[in-house]
Design an enzyme around this catalytic site. Structure first.
Site, mmCIF file in Angstrom:
data_model
loop_
_atom_site.group_PDB
_atom_site.id
_atom_site.type_symbol
_atom_site.label_atom_id
_atom_site.label_comp_id
_atom_site.label_asym_id
_atom_site.label_seq_id
_atom_site.Cartn_x
_atom_site.Cartn_y
_atom_site.Cartn_z
ATOM 1 N N TRP A 358 14.450 99.484 28.022
ATOM 2 C CA TRP A 358 15.887 100.528 27.426
ATOM 3 C C TRP A 358 15.652 99.562 25.299
ATOM 4 O O TRP A 358 16.150 100.537 24.652
ATOM 5 C CB TRP A 358 17.007 100.768 27.264
ATOM 6 C CG TRP A 358 18.281 99.552 27.649
ATOM 7 C CD1 TRP A 358 17.604 98.117 27.834
ATOM 8 C CD2 TRP A 358 19.097 99.048 26.259
ATOM 9 N NE1 TRP A 358 18.836 97.470 27.854
ATOM 10 C CE2 TRP A 358 19.665 98.078 26.905
ATOM 11 C CE3 TRP A 358 19.949 100.231 25.945
ATOM 12 C CZ2 TRP A 358 20.427 97.478 26.358
ATOM 13 C CZ3 TRP A 358 20.963 99.207 25.438
ATOM 14 C CH2 TRP A 358 21.590 97.937 25.193
ATOM 15 N N ASP A 359 15.346 98.889 25.531
ATOM 16 C CA ASP A 359 15.291 98.166 23.821
ATOM 17 C C ASP A 359 14.760 98.798 23.219
ATOM 18 O O ASP A 359 14.697 98.675 22.078
ATOM 19 C CB ASP A 359 14.827 96.417 23.439
ATOM 20 C CG ASP A 359 15.304 95.285 24.721
ATOM 21 O OD1 ASP A 359 16.229 95.741 26.161
ATOM 22 O OD2 ASP A 359 15.112 94.706 24.926
ATOM 23 N N GLU A 489 25.507 92.020 31.451
ATOM 24 C CA GLU A 489 24.676 91.691 32.884
ATOM 25 C C GLU A 489 25.793 90.827 33.051
ATOM 26 O O GLU A 489 25.229 90.544 34.547
ATOM 27 C CB GLU A 489 23.548 91.415 32.996
ATOM 28 C CG GLU A 489 22.785 92.619 32.236
ATOM 29 C CD GLU A 489 21.432 91.959 31.648
ATOM 30 O OE1 GLU A 489 20.454 93.248 32.327
ATOM 31 O OE2 GLU A 489 21.083 91.321 31.914
ATOM 32 N N LYS A 601 27.979 88.537 27.859
ATOM 33 C CA LYS A 601 26.614 87.857 27.610
ATOM 34 C C LYS A 601 25.968 89.129 25.998
ATOM 35 O O LYS A 601 25.820 88.426 25.116
ATOM 36 C CB LYS A 601 25.412 88.266 28.703
ATOM 37 C CG LYS A 601 24.610 88.145 27.849
ATOM 38 C CD LYS A 601 23.676 89.035 29.141
ATOM 39 C CE LYS A 601 22.080 88.794 29.009
ATOM 40 N NZ LYS A 601 21.001 89.127 29.822
ATOM 41 N N GLN A 602 26.748 90.815 25.935
ATOM 42 C CA GLN A 602 26.042 91.399 25.045
ATOM 43 C C GLN A 602 26.773 92.240 24.734
ATOM 44 O O GLN A 602 27.885 92.547 26.061
ATOM 45 C CB GLN A 602 25.046 91.685 25.035
ATOM 46 C CG GLN A 602 24.662 93.000 25.485
ATOM 47 C CD GLN A 602 22.700 93.361 25.694
ATOM 48 O OE1 GLN A 602 22.773 92.982 26.239
ATOM 49 N NE2 GLN A 602 22.926 94.434 25.303
#
Length: 767
Positions: A358-359, A489, A601-602
């Site tokens: 999906w990046d 994640e 994580k993000q």
């Protein structure tokens, strides 16, 4: 402590001094690519130290059978892998009978390598004393041609310094290669034929299962003091998978013996007969010659930089960082072939299988839209349209019906091939990014035609998936989404991830709106789509009912949306209070401990605020940023760029600058201690966004460009260009003013800090 051996330089990546411990990291950092193929910066000559060999061909992959402990229904059969392709760069070298091997030399001095990003070539030089006492100076230059994109060229020069020497060059092609990340230690290539004619050789091999055919080829010419020696080719070895030639050059002290090797790949994706095609590539390369092709290379990169360069004045490390990111993005994807996409490691390593994530939609499309022609971004969207049938099959495997589509988390051909269940089944937010990219493309380019032609069918499939994926909770009297994993994640199998629920709600509303627009304005397209999908007004209303009644977890105490239902049940210890020795937690902690921690994580909630900035007030953004950033460990390459953009909007310029340096130098400084596995290509597009959207404040609203320029105190100025609807606007920001210059044939009105400014063609406006 981050690595810091890369020398600061505006236009080059430079390493000085030989250190065997850095070889694998440098093999990633000095990688070359041209959109068609890629090559890690492995040494041409023998190297007995630790090395990670990697040569890659765009679009060629292998379905490596999934390795799991327990099979579950809906599980992908295989994990697609980009393949380490037959080695074309290899040149074994002996000097007075001694093998040249930097790991075995008595002494290596003046070792230097440079990746010249401005001109698109890689150079390595060193002086070495061999065990037999011969001292030599070596110069090697390599590039992957932009104009002849199936060819790479190497010039390898050796000068004996303290005595005359017999130098033997042994160039080879070798199809006996494996992948570092093979699940079952299988070989992926089946050699078919080894041939040679004169100074050229060809090794043709076929991938098992997928049956891609590729011919690796080489042509060699040997020189003494730049004059061709005319040495006859001797064949050292020729078996079913490898061929090696030998050239012997008697070289006086101070004279220079050199070999020029043309090599590369022709693949069955592009040619009916790969060997005939390889012969044509060699002929074309020989007709031009090394120097003319290098000159074309420099011109090609000049054109690329003319449009995509970002200049930063007064901060060399920041300048080097952004150019490294832009250079690697352009090496990875040229936009010429809609069958290709952008793997998270590009052509620099094997991690993530070289597949599409999906990046591409969330991070890469804005870069390619603004620095290339819009056709390039349209090709990236077309890639997903072409795989819609597979996305519907993926959803069917999980029990969805009626044309619901679940795009894969990881794919080469549209089929899901990710082998961690919490990502394969749960990280469904990827569907939302694909829909958002369709909206984003139209918002930026003004080209609506993509939606009736292709995009609407994709949106309908995605909306049907979301409608079936929610549950109606009688307790909450709202629709909920259970058992998901968001972009963060470090929280698996959670209920009501804010970002996933929000993007689902938006998708359902946006798709209903587009169906009605196409029905009203594009009757023939609508008739075709309605016949294919059986779409009806009743179905649109059912989507809108779900969207209007979607549940979002919210904390009245903190006045923020929650990452997910259970976030406040965690022990909320901030990252600043963690022992630095515990970082990065993904390399120090068990997965169980990570999942129970509050660490992010993000960007997750903030990713939603990034995509849908206009849906929230500045006060809401600040409240959420201040709440979540202290729990974010940024162990995803995709995290710092979003935080940099939002810190800039909020006027937190010191933070924005720190995050910018982290995203732009993620690999150069090896923040995550993993650069030897390959570079973080897709997050590099986020680095570009952190300058253009973050510091530049660029947005598109109501068909107009808006800017709210800011500048870090560390910089004197910065500039960038964007191609907006076939007009090229250059934006130059300094501490006290911003200049706009236009290359185009009609005036453009932009909004700067809320005020309209008109820029005339070939004019300059200072604000």
């Amino acid at each position: 402590m981050n690595q810091d051996y890369i020398q600061p330089d505006n236009w080059s990546i430079i390493e000085e001094g030989f250190d065997a411990a850095q070889v694998e990291s440098s093999e990633s950092l000095f990688s070359l690519g041209n959109g068609t193929m890629g090559q890690r910066a492995n040494f041409e000559e023998t190297y007995s130290g630790s090395t990670f060999q990697g040569s890659y061909i765009g679009g060629v992959y292998y379905p490596d059978k999934t390795k799991v402990g327990w099979w579950k229904n809906g599980y992908p059969e295989y994990f697609a892998k980009v393949l380490n392709a037959p080695n074309w760069i290899g040149i074994d070298i002996t000097i007075n009978g001694e093998v040249l091997d930097l790991n075995q030399c008595k002494e290596v001095k003046r070792f230097r390598r440079e990746l010249n990003m401005k001109e698109g070539w890689y150079h390595r030089s060193f002086d070495a004393t061999l065990q037999n006492g011969v001292e030599i100076a070596v110069n090697v230059r390599r590039f992957l041609s932009q104009t002849l994109d199936e060819a790479g060229l190497i010039r390898f020069e050796i000068t004996p310094l303290n005595q005359s020497a017999t130098i033997v060059f042994k160039p080879y092609l070798d199809a006996g290669v494996t992948n570092e990340d093979a699940n079952w230690e299988e070989k992926f290539w089946e050699p078919l034929e080894v041939k040679h004619q004169g100074d050229s050789a060809f090794v043709t091999a076929r991938t098992f299962k997928t049956h891609f055919i590729a011919t690796a080829f080489m042509n060699n010419r040997v020189f003494l003091n730049a004059s061709a020696t005319g040495n006859a080719t001797e064949i050292v070895e020729a078996n079913h998978e490898k061929i090696q030639f030998q050239y012997t050059v008697q070289t006086a002290q101070g004279a220079t013996a050199s070999i020029e090797k043309i090599g590369g790949y022709t693949a069955s994706m592009n040619h009916d007969n790969t060997q005939t095609a390889a012969e044509k590539v060699i002929a074309a390369a020989l007709a031009k010659g090394f120097d003319a092709l290098l000159s074309e290379q420099i011109q090609s990169w000049g054109k690329i930089w003319e449009m995509s360069d970002i200049t930063i004045d007064g901060d060399v490390k920041a300048q080097q960082g952004i150019r490294f990111n832009i250079f690697q993005l352009n090496q990875t994807y040229s936009g010429k072939d809609s069958r290709l996409n952008i793997g998270p490691k590009g052509f620099t390593g094997e991690k993530y299988g070289g597949s599409t994530y999906w990046d591409t939609e969330a991070y890469c499309i804005p870069f390619y839209m603004a620095t290339k022609d819009q056709e390039v971004a349209r090709n990236l969207l077309t890639y997903r349209y072409n795989q819609l049938g597979r996305a519907i099959e993926n959803a069917e495997k999980l029990g969805f019906t009626g044309g619901a589509a679940l795009y894969p988390m990881v794919t080469m051909n549209g089929e899901e091939c990710h082998n961690e269940w919490e990502i394969t089944f749960e990280e469904i937010h990827r569907n939302g990014a694909i829909a958002f990219a369709i909206y984003n493309y139209y918002r930026y380019t003004g080209d609506y035609s993509y939606i009736p032609e292709k995009g609407l069918e994709v949106l309908i499939g995605i909306a049907r998936f979301w409608q079936q994926r929610v549950n109606f909770s009688t307790a909450k009297n709202q629709y909920v989404m259970l058992g998901v994993t968001g972009p963060n994640e470090y929280e698996n199998n959670v209920n009501n991830n804010f970002y996933t629920n929000y993007i689902a709600k938006w998708c359902l509303e946006y798709t209903a709106e587009q169906v009605r627009k196409v029905a009203a304005d594009y009757a023939s397209d609508y008739a075709r789509i309605a016949q294919k999908t059986n779409i009806s007004e009743t179905e649109l209303q059912s989507w809108e009912k779900v969207a209007q009644n979607m549940y979002f977890p919210y904390s009245e105490e903190h006045q923020v949306y929650l990452q997910q239902d259970g976030f406040l049940d965690k022990e909320l210890v901030r990252v600043a209070d963690l022992d630095p020795k515990q970082r990065p937690i993904n390399q120090k902690w068990s997965w169980d401990k990570i999942l129970r921690s509050p660490y992010i994580k993000q960007a997750d909630v903030l990713q939603g605020f990034y995509f849908f900035e206009d849906h929230f007030s500045m006060q809401e953004l600040e409240k959420h940023f201040d709440f979540y950033e202290p729990f974010t460990v940024h162990e995803s390459s995709l995290s710092p760029c979003v935080h940099s953009i939002q810190a800039a909007i909020l006027g937190k310029m010191d933070m924005a600058y720190t995050f910018y340096l982290r995203t732009s130098r993620l690999d150069l400084d090896d923040y995550n201690k993993e650069v030897k596995e390959g570079l973080h290509i897709t997050s590099m597009a986020g680095t570009w966004m952190s300058i253009v959207e973050g510091f530049g404040g660029m947005r598109v609203k109501n068909n107009q460009l808006h800017f709210s320029p800011r500048i870090p105190k560390e910089w004197n100025g910065y500039s960038f260009k964007i191609n907006f609807r076939h007009q090229i606007l250059e934006v130059s920001v300094q501490q006290n003013q911003t200049k706009f210059a236009l290359e185009g044939d009609r005036e453009i009105t932009v909004v700067v800090n809320g005020r309209e400014v008109t820029v005339e063609p070939n004019g300059l406006v200072t604000v």
